[in-house]
Motif scaffolding. Structure first.
Motif, mmCIF file in Angstrom:
data_model
loop_
_atom_site.group_PDB
_atom_site.id
_atom_site.type_symbol
_atom_site.label_atom_id
_atom_site.label_comp_id
_atom_site.label_asym_id
_atom_site.label_seq_id
_atom_site.Cartn_x
_atom_site.Cartn_y
_atom_site.Cartn_z
ATOM 1 N N UNK A 36 0.596 -1.468 -0.044
ATOM 2 C CA UNK A 36 0.150 0.075 0.100
ATOM 3 C C UNK A 36 1.014 1.245 0.073
ATOM 4 N N UNK A 37 1.181 1.690 -1.320
ATOM 5 C CA UNK A 37 1.908 3.048 -1.169
ATOM 6 C C UNK A 37 1.449 4.203 -0.527
ATOM 7 N N UNK A 38 0.081 4.379 -0.391
ATOM 8 C CA UNK A 38 -0.494 5.366 0.205
ATOM 9 C C UNK A 38 -0.312 5.192 1.639
ATOM 10 N N UNK A 39 -0.403 4.205 2.097
ATOM 11 C CA UNK A 39 -0.252 3.948 3.620
ATOM 12 C C UNK A 39 1.106 3.941 4.077
ATOM 13 N N UNK A 40 1.757 3.494 3.131
ATOM 14 C CA UNK A 40 3.356 3.421 3.537
ATOM 15 C C UNK A 40 3.710 4.896 3.856
ATOM 16 N N UNK A 41 3.440 5.817 2.610
ATOM 17 C CA UNK A 41 3.887 7.258 2.801
ATOM 18 C C UNK A 41 3.163 7.841 4.169
ATOM 19 N N UNK A 42 2.183 7.436 4.548
ATOM 20 C CA UNK A 42 1.512 8.115 5.660
ATOM 21 C C UNK A 42 2.219 7.695 6.999
ATOM 22 N N UNK A 43 2.579 6.382 7.007
ATOM 23 C CA UNK A 43 3.165 5.908 8.266
ATOM 24 C C UNK A 43 4.815 6.283 8.052
ATOM 25 N N UNK A 44 5.482 6.203 7.065
ATOM 26 C CA UNK A 44 6.807 6.751 6.911
ATOM 27 C C UNK A 44 6.825 8.076 7.507
ATOM 28 N N UNK A 45 5.878 8.872 6.956
ATOM 29 C CA UNK A 45 5.938 10.418 7.685
ATOM 30 C C UNK A 45 5.804 10.596 9.103
ATOM 31 N N UNK A 46 4.897 9.517 9.568
ATOM 32 C CA UNK A 46 4.616 9.650 10.995
ATOM 33 C C UNK A 46 5.572 9.199 11.973
ATOM 34 N N UNK A 47 6.288 8.260 11.416
ATOM 35 C CA UNK A 47 7.682 7.821 12.105
ATOM 36 C C UNK A 47 8.591 8.998 11.993
ATOM 37 N N UNK A 48 8.918 9.687 11.055
ATOM 38 C CA UNK A 48 9.990 10.503 10.853
ATOM 39 C C UNK A 48 9.700 11.598 11.772
ATOM 40 N N UNK A 49 8.330 12.082 11.602
ATOM 41 C CA UNK A 49 7.932 13.135 12.645
ATOM 42 C C UNK A 49 7.878 12.798 14.266
ATOM 43 N N UNK A 50 7.656 11.656 14.083
ATOM 44 C CA UNK A 50 7.775 11.288 15.708
ATOM 45 C C UNK A 50 9.118 11.568 16.137
ATOM 46 N N UNK A 51 10.135 11.063 15.385
ATOM 47 C CA UNK A 51 11.514 11.431 15.899
ATOM 48 C C UNK A 51 11.901 12.653 15.836
ATOM 49 N N UNK A 52 11.440 13.741 14.976
ATOM 50 C CA UNK A 52 11.812 15.113 15.149
ATOM 51 C C UNK A 52 10.983 15.546 16.071
ATOM 52 N N UNK A 53 9.704 15.284 16.590
ATOM 53 C CA UNK A 53 8.908 15.768 17.590
ATOM 54 C C UNK A 53 9.692 15.507 18.942
ATOM 55 N N UNK A 54 9.929 14.117 19.085
ATOM 56 C CA UNK A 54 10.465 13.680 20.294
ATOM 57 C C UNK A 54 11.833 13.745 20.737
ATOM 58 N N UNK A 55 12.921 14.068 19.561
ATOM 59 C CA UNK A 55 14.003 14.081 19.791
ATOM 60 C C UNK A 55 14.616 15.349 19.738
ATOM 61 N N UNK A 56 15.913 15.758 20.123
ATOM 62 C CA UNK A 56 16.365 17.016 19.992
ATOM 63 C C UNK A 56 17.493 16.968 18.882
ATOM 64 N N UNK A 57 17.400 17.649 17.701
ATOM 65 C CA UNK A 57 18.480 17.473 16.909
ATOM 66 C C UNK A 57 19.851 18.008 17.283
ATOM 67 N N UNK A 58 20.805 17.190 16.616
ATOM 68 C CA UNK A 58 22.218 17.384 16.776
ATOM 69 C C UNK A 58 22.714 18.213 15.776
ATOM 70 N N UNK A 59 23.552 19.146 16.209
ATOM 71 C CA UNK A 59 24.383 20.075 15.437
ATOM 72 C C UNK A 59 24.822 19.590 13.986
ATOM 73 N N UNK A 60 24.865 20.263 13.085
ATOM 74 C CA UNK A 60 25.134 19.642 11.745
ATOM 75 C C UNK A 60 26.522 19.118 11.828
ATOM 76 N N UNK A 61 27.461 19.806 12.715
ATOM 77 C CA UNK A 61 28.755 19.574 12.665
ATOM 78 C C UNK A 61 29.115 18.060 13.580
ATOM 79 N N UNK A 62 28.084 17.681 14.227
ATOM 80 C CA UNK A 62 28.259 16.600 15.184
ATOM 81 C C UNK A 62 27.967 15.226 14.363
ATOM 82 N N UNK A 63 28.823 14.265 14.477
ATOM 83 C CA UNK A 63 28.577 13.077 14.039
ATOM 84 C C UNK A 63 28.873 11.893 14.956
ATOM 85 N N UNK A 64 27.738 11.542 15.567
ATOM 86 C CA UNK A 64 27.640 10.545 16.613
ATOM 87 C C UNK A 64 27.240 9.095 15.747
#
Length: 92
Positions: A36-64
């Motif tokens: 299901x391409x539409x369902x895949x897009x929806x859930x992938x977006x939700x997963x990535x949004x959850x990471x962005x919402x719940x996490x703290x971005x590391x600085x661009x020059x950090x490489x952990x």
């Protein structure tokens, strides 16, 4: 835990968020198995949004070292399928 979204950067997330991410990963796996391409897009977006919402971005020059590597938002179903293990994108 450190999570990388390909093409975007890294986020630091508390381990307490693992269950929420794992639930979305299970949903993504179901959508992919059903082709299901539409369902895949929806859930992938939700997963990535959850990471962005719940996490703290590391600085661009950090490489952990990343414990999880997630596809970019524009990744194709086939590209993500190649990244999967039998447990999905998130082991466990």
């Amino acid at each position: 835990m450190i999570v990388r979204i390909m093409g975007e950067g890294q986020w630091k997330l508390d381990d307490s968020h693992f269950a929420e991410l794992n639930k979305l990963d299970d949903e993504l796996l179901e959508e992919m198995e059903g082709g299901d391409e539409e369902g895949f897009r929806r859930v992938l977006g939700a997963l990535l949004d959850a990471v962005r919402r719940l996490g703290s971005p590391l600085p661009d020059d950090a490489l952990e070292p990343s414990e999880l590597i997630l596809p970019s938002p524009d990744a194709s179903l086939e590209e993500v399928r190649e990244m999967l293990s039998e447990d999905g994108l998130i082991p466990g």
